[in-house]
Every structure is written in C-alpha cells, then in structure tokens.
Design a protein around this motif. Structure first.
Motif, PDB file in Angstrom:
ATOM      1  N   LEU A 207      -2.871 -15.062  -0.599  1.00 56.82           N
ATOM      2  CA  LEU A 207      -3.265 -14.017  -1.549  1.00 56.82           C
ATOM      3  C   LEU A 207      -3.867 -12.819  -0.818  1.00 56.82           C
ATOM      4  O   LEU A 207      -3.593 -11.670  -1.164  1.00 56.82           O
ATOM      5  N   ALA A 208      -4.686 -13.086   0.183  1.00 54.04           N
ATOM      6  CA  ALA A 208      -5.359 -12.009   0.906  1.00 54.04           C
ATOM      7  C   ALA A 208      -4.384 -11.151   1.704  1.00 54.04           C
ATOM      8  O   ALA A 208      -4.690  -9.996   2.021  1.00 54.04           O
ATOM      9  N   CYS A 209      -3.231 -11.698   2.038  1.00 53.81           N
ATOM     10  CA  CYS A 209      -2.282 -10.943   2.866  1.00 53.81           C
ATOM     11  C   CYS A 209      -1.340 -10.079   2.034  1.00 53.81           C
ATOM     12  O   CYS A 209      -0.657  -9.207   2.578  1.00 53.81           O
ATOM     13  N   PHE A 210      -1.277 -10.295   0.708  1.00 52.31           N
ATOM     14  CA  PHE A 210      -0.252  -9.614  -0.091  1.00 52.31           C
ATOM     15  C   PHE A 210      -0.408  -8.094  -0.063  1.00 52.31           C
ATOM     16  O   PHE A 210       0.575  -7.366   0.086  1.00 52.31           O
ATOM     17  N   GLY A 211      -1.622  -7.585  -0.208  1.00 48.58           N
ATOM     18  CA  GLY A 211      -1.818  -6.136  -0.178  1.00 48.58           C
ATOM     19  C   GLY A 211      -1.382  -5.526   1.143  1.00 48.58           C
ATOM     20  O   GLY A 211      -0.559  -4.601   1.171  1.00 48.58           O
ATOM     21  N   PRO A 212      -1.910  -6.015   2.285  1.00 50.92           N
ATOM     22  CA  PRO A 212      -1.467  -5.485   3.576  1.00 50.92           C
ATOM     23  C   PRO A 212       0.028  -5.657   3.823  1.00 50.92           C
ATOM     24  O   PRO A 212       0.657  -4.797   4.432  1.00 50.92           O
ATOM     25  N   LEU A 213       0.610  -6.768   3.344  1.00 51.46           N
ATOM     26  CA  LEU A 213       2.039  -6.980   3.539  1.00 51.46           C
ATOM     27  C   LEU A 213       2.860  -5.935   2.784  1.00 51.46           C
ATOM     28  O   LEU A 213       3.816  -5.355   3.322  1.00 51.46           O
ATOM     29  N   LEU A 214       2.506  -5.682   1.530  1.00 47.47           N
ATOM     30  CA  LEU A 214       3.226  -4.680   0.747  1.00 47.47           C
ATOM     31  C   LEU A 214       3.061  -3.286   1.347  1.00 47.47           C
ATOM     32  O   LEU A 214       3.997  -2.473   1.307  1.00 47.47           O
ATOM     33  N   ARG A 215       1.895  -3.012   1.923  1.00 44.74           N
ATOM     34  CA  ARG A 215       1.692  -1.722   2.587  1.00 44.74           C
ATOM     35  C   ARG A 215       2.580  -1.618   3.824  1.00 44.74           C
ATOM     36  O   ARG A 215       3.147  -0.560   4.107  1.00 44.74           O
ATOM     37  N   GLU A 216       2.727  -2.728   4.542  1.00 41.89           N
ATOM     38  CA  GLU A 216       3.587  -2.740   5.725  1.00 41.89           C
ATOM     39  C   GLU A 216       5.047  -2.507   5.327  1.00 41.89           C
ATOM     40  O   GLU A 216       5.791  -1.781   6.006  1.00 41.89           O
ATOM     41  N   ILE A 217       5.476  -3.114   4.235  1.00 42.64           N
ATOM     42  CA  ILE A 217       6.840  -2.922   3.741  1.00 42.64           C
ATOM     43  C   ILE A 217       7.077  -1.450   3.403  1.00 42.64           C
ATOM     44  O   ILE A 217       8.128  -0.884   3.721  1.00 42.64           O
ATOM     45  N   ARG A 218       6.094  -0.838   2.770  1.00 42.83           N
ATOM     46  CA  ARG A 218       6.210   0.587   2.410  1.00 42.83           C
ATOM     47  C   ARG A 218       6.254   1.464   3.651  1.00 42.83           C
ATOM     48  O   ARG A 218       7.094   2.372   3.754  1.00 42.83           O
ATOM     49  N   LEU A 219       5.360   1.234   4.610  1.00 45.69           N
ATOM     50  CA  LEU A 219       5.307   2.065   5.803  1.00 45.69           C
ATOM     51  C   LEU A 219       6.597   1.966   6.620  1.00 45.69           C
ATOM     52  O   LEU A 219       7.053   2.966   7.186  1.00 45.69           O
ATOM     53  N   ARG A 220       7.171   0.786   6.677  1.00 44.50           N
ATOM     54  CA  ARG A 220       8.419   0.599   7.424  1.00 44.50           C
ATOM     55  C   ARG A 220       9.643   0.991   6.602  1.00 44.50           C
ATOM     56  O   ARG A 220      10.764   1.003   7.109  1.00 44.50           O
ATOM     57  N   ASN A 221       9.452   1.264   5.312  1.00 44.41           N
ATOM     58  CA  ASN A 221      10.518   1.582   4.367  1.00 44.41           C
ATOM     59  C   ASN A 221      11.568   0.473   4.313  1.00 44.41           C
ATOM     60  O   ASN A 221      12.777   0.732   4.270  1.00 44.41           O
ATOM     61  N   GLN A 253       0.690   0.851  -5.591  1.00 45.34           N
ATOM     62  CA  GLN A 253       1.246   2.100  -6.135  1.00 45.34           C
ATOM     63  C   GLN A 253       2.328   2.688  -5.237  1.00 45.34           C
ATOM     64  O   GLN A 253       2.349   3.896  -4.948  1.00 45.34           O
ATOM     65  N   ASP A 254       3.227   1.850  -4.788  1.00 51.38           N
ATOM     66  CA  ASP A 254       4.382   2.284  -4.004  1.00 51.38           C
ATOM     67  C   ASP A 254       5.244   3.200  -4.871  1.00 51.38           C
ATOM     68  O   ASP A 254       5.638   2.831  -5.977  1.00 51.38           O
ATOM     69  N   PRO A 255       5.572   4.424  -4.393  1.00 55.93           N
ATOM     70  CA  PRO A 255       6.384   5.333  -5.218  1.00 55.93           C
ATOM     71  C   PRO A 255       7.771   4.797  -5.534  1.00 55.93           C
ATOM     72  O   PRO A 255       8.381   5.226  -6.524  1.00 55.93           O
TER      73      PRO A 255
END
Length: 352
Positions: A207-221, A253-255
């Motif tokens: 659960l704690a990793c989900f936010g950072p993981l989704l941010r990583e997915i966004r940054l790497r597109n 809030q990924d666009p």
C-alpha cells in the motif's frame, strides 16, 4: 511550482517541480516533433476491416498512419484527421477522423493543417499561468514563444545535482518506490512491474508503495497495459489491494487518468494508461535518441572532428532532425558531415 529547462543539441529536458520534488517530466526535441495532436488532411490508402480502420498517407516522405473507424470514405478520399498517438512501440501514427469544417478547401494532396502541442506545452498546461520558467541557456530562451518571455529566469544551472540524479534514475529499469523496489520491464505488448523488497514485505508495504509507483509510471510516461506483481501478498489477498491502488491513482491526479482495471486470474494488478507520446525509455533507446546522445557527448567532452560515422539508422535520424546539428554548431563551432557505415561492435560510431 516551477519549470526547469535543460538544453543539449537537439533536445530539451523539461521538469515540473513542486516543493523541490519532481512532479512531471518531458523530453522535447524541436527538430523532430512526434506529431501528437497535429491536425492533417490525409489520404485513405487501404481499408483494413479486420483492424477496424484504414491505413492513411500523411504529408511528408513515407509518412503513413492508421485511422480508426468502421465507416470511412472510399480509398483515395481525403479526410481531415488528428494524430491521437505518436509513433511508438514499433507502430506508426494513430489518427481519428474529424468533421470537415465549412470553408476548408479539399485540395489534391495530404497536408498538415495545424501542429499539435509540444511536450513543453504539455507541462505548461499542468502549471499555474504565472509559474516561473528557469533556464541556463540564452539560445533556448530565444527559442521559446514570446508569450513566455516574461516568465523566464536565467540561472547558472537549471538542473542541479539532485535534479540530474532524479532524471538519471528515470532511465534505470529499477526504481525505489517507498519501502519496495520496482523492477520495470517494458515489452511490445505490455509493461511488467515486479515489486520486491530486501526484507519480507507485507500488505502494508505494498500500500505504501502505490503512490510513488504511480508517480514513477507518470514520470517515465509508461502507457498501454501495465501489470504489477505485488510483493509478499498471498493470491487470496491480492484482490483487496485493488481499491487502494485506485485510491492512490485518484490522489496522484495524473493528467492521462490511468484506469485500474482489477486483478488478473494470475494475481497481477492490472491498469491501463492511454498511449499519447512515446515513453521515456523508448525515446532514449531509439536511433534518434542514440544520435542525440552522440552529439551531446561530442559537446560535453570537447571531442574534435567534422565527420561523424555511425550506423545508417542513426545517420538517417540525424538527417531528419532540422535542429540538432545546428545546435551543435552554435555550441561548439563544429559543422559535422554525416556518414553511414554498417553496424559494428561497440563503439558503434567514430569522429574523424
């Protein structure tokens, strides 16, 4: 918030920061735009009913794409269309048909009507209208639209050591996401992400990793279908992770608004993220990305010579880039001529 721009021959790295944390990133290559969002007049060349659309011809040498639609005009017809997916993952442009506005002349050949937004425009859309733009390059500042000049600030280094390290980490197949490590493996069909830990993980660690993981997915597109293998959670408990992943996705809030589709029979978390522009890893690994890396190395290391020898795919990509070689010339005074040679063992290029 602030936007930081770092330029190199043919390439501009765009970083959106909030409270000194990297919120979003983009790679802008002005001399070789990916075409996303462009509006064209295209010619239908071949219907493909089995694929639910038709192949089309766009303006430019050997420029083709695929347009979705079950009721498209006959082959040979000219249609107004917009690029909805840049070329990526071994596939060409994807387009959708648009209505034909009153007063627009048909013409006799494909042509581009309006360009789409640049990757910088994408980042600008996410930031406040008065968000400062920091750059360390006078040439880059002059290239930006006049409407942005009032927001520009010259600095000695637009990317400091921390931001350079954050950007470099985006090219690694591994990422630290909270208490876990994500091993990221893109394939032609999907992206697989294996979550792992040095110590025995538990439900809470995932659960704690989900936010950072989704941010990583966004940054790497990363886009398309993405499968996530949780760490240390029994198959029977994995469905309970889905609502937490959805909540985390809403919070990021990924666009592009990724959709959490659920859990596969094999116990993998599944999500989809729309394909718009090519992912970061593909941009760097492409022949064009390799060619720009060569130019950047020539500039940063002060390598001398005026004849660049490299494999044909790299040479063709640099020949198609209207900006990169000029950028190198203005930066170093070197005017390169390009020469193809067959692929050979590393190093694959030379300067003479």
């Amino acid at each position: 918030m602030e936007i930081r721009l770092a330029s190199a021959p043919g390439e501009i790295r765009v970083a959106l920061l909030k409270d000194d944390a990297l919120l979003d990133a983009a790679l802008w290559r002005p001399g070789a735009p990916d075409g996303w969002g462009d509006v064209h007049i295209v010619r239908i060349t071949a219907h493909a009913p089995a694929l639910g659309g038709a192949f089309v011809e766009l303006a430019g040498p050997a420029c083709t794409g695929f347009m979705k639609g079950r009721r498209l005009p006959p082959e040979g017809s000219l249609v107004r269309a917009q690029v909805t997916r840049a070329a990526q993952n071994g596939k060409g442009l994807r387009l959708r048909a648009l209505p034909w506005p009153d007063g627009l002349e048909t013409g006799t050949a494909p042509r581009r009507l309006t360009p789409g937004p640049t990757p910088l425009d994408d980042i600008l859309a996410l930031a406040p209208s008065d968000c400062p733009i920091l750059t360390d390059s006078a040439a880059l500042a002059a290239r930006l639209p006049p409407r942005l000049h009032a927001r520009l600030h010259r600095v000695s280094h637009s990317f400091d050591e921390v931001l350079e390290a954050d950007w470099a980490a985006l090219t690694s197949p591994d990422a630290q996401v909270g208490p876990l490590t994500a091993h990221i493996t893109p394939t032609h069909a999907l992206t697989a992400i294996d979550l792992d830990a040095h110590q025995t993980p538990d439900f809470a660690a995932n659960l704690a990793c989900f936010g950072p993981l989704l941010r990583e997915i966004r940054l790497r597109n990363l886009s398309g279908t993405i499968l996530i293998d949780p760490a240390g959670v029994r198959s029977s408990k994995r469905p309970a992770l889905v609502p937490f992943l959805r909540k985390a996705a809403d919070g990021e809030q990924d666009p592009l608004q990724p959709r959490i589709t659920g859990i596969t029979p094999g116990g993998l978390l599944e999500m989809t993220r729309p394909r718009h522009r090519a992912p970061l890893h593909e941009l760097y690994a492409s022949p064009h990305g390799q060619g720009l890396a060569i130019l950047q190395r020539i500039a940063s290391e002060g390598l001398k010579g005026d004849r660049l020898h490299a494999p044909p795919a790299i040479i063709r990509s640099l020949e198609a880039d209207s900006v990169a070689l000029e950028d190198l010339f203005h930066l170093t005074g070197q005017r390169l001529t390009l020469h193809s040679h067959p692929v050979s063992p590393s190093p694959c290029w030379s300067l003479s």
